[in-house]
Design a protein around this motif. Structure first.
Motif, PDB file in Angstrom:
ATOM      1  N   GLN A  17       0.826  -1.202   0.000  1.00 24.14           N
ATOM      2  CA  GLN A  17       0.000   0.000   0.000  1.00 24.14           C
ATOM      3  C   GLN A  17       0.864   1.257   0.000  1.00 24.14           C
ATOM      4  O   GLN A  17       0.578   2.217  -0.722  1.00 24.14           O
ATOM      5  N   HIS A  18       1.912   1.253   0.795  1.00 19.61           N
ATOM      6  CA  HIS A  18       2.815   2.402   0.873  1.00 19.61           C
ATOM      7  C   HIS A  18       3.462   2.683  -0.481  1.00 19.61           C
ATOM      8  O   HIS A  18       3.474   3.820  -0.962  1.00 19.61           O
ATOM      9  N   LYS A  19       3.976   1.644  -1.116  1.00 19.71           N
ATOM     10  CA  LYS A  19       4.648   1.813  -2.403  1.00 19.71           C
ATOM     11  C   LYS A  19       3.670   2.213  -3.505  1.00 19.71           C
ATOM     12  O   LYS A  19       4.010   2.995  -4.396  1.00 19.71           O
ATOM     13  N   LEU A  20       2.436   1.712  -3.444  1.00 17.39           N
ATOM     14  CA  LEU A  20       1.410   2.135  -4.408  1.00 17.39           C
ATOM     15  C   LEU A  20       1.118   3.619  -4.274  1.00 17.39           C
ATOM     16  O   LEU A  20       0.960   4.327  -5.271  1.00 17.39           O
ATOM     17  N   THR A  21       1.063   4.102  -3.043  1.00 22.40           N
ATOM     18  CA  THR A  21       0.827   5.524  -2.813  1.00 22.40           C
ATOM     19  C   THR A  21       1.945   6.357  -3.420  1.00 22.40           C
ATOM     20  O   THR A  21       1.695   7.357  -4.087  1.00 22.40           O
ATOM     21  N   LEU A  22       3.183   5.919  -3.209  1.00 20.65           N
ATOM     22  CA  LEU A  22       4.319   6.647  -3.781  1.00 20.65           C
ATOM     23  C   LEU A  22       4.263   6.642  -5.308  1.00 20.65           C
ATOM     24  O   LEU A  22       4.566   7.648  -5.952  1.00 20.65           O
TER      25      LEU A  22
END
Length: 74
Positions: free
Chosen positions: A13-18
């Motif tokens: 989820q964190h990397k998708l946001t970035l």
């Protein structure tokens, strides 16, 4: 045979946001995509069946687990 796997892992989820941010350049986007792909590999193989076999180690014999069944290609 199709199966949908929802990956809700915090790192993904964190990397998708970035990735989705307008400030993310194409180089960073590609790197994040590669990282997400690796993390997803762990998620989609989480429930592979295992079988126990006996192996020889340098010290003794022991029981250990391997993926059972047919060969796996991802």
């Amino acid at each position: 045979m199709s199966k949908v796997i929802v990956t809700d892992h915090p790192l993904i989820q964190h990397k998708l946001t970035l990735m989705r941010q307008t400030t993310t350049g194409s180089k960073d986007f590609r790197e994040l995509l590669k990282e997400i792909s690796m993390l997803m590999g762990y998620e989609v193989t989480r429930n592979l069946p295992l079988e126990e076999i006996e192996i020889e180690t340098p010290i003794t014999t022991t029981k250990s687990k391997i993926i059972s069944g047919k060969k796996l290609g991802i």
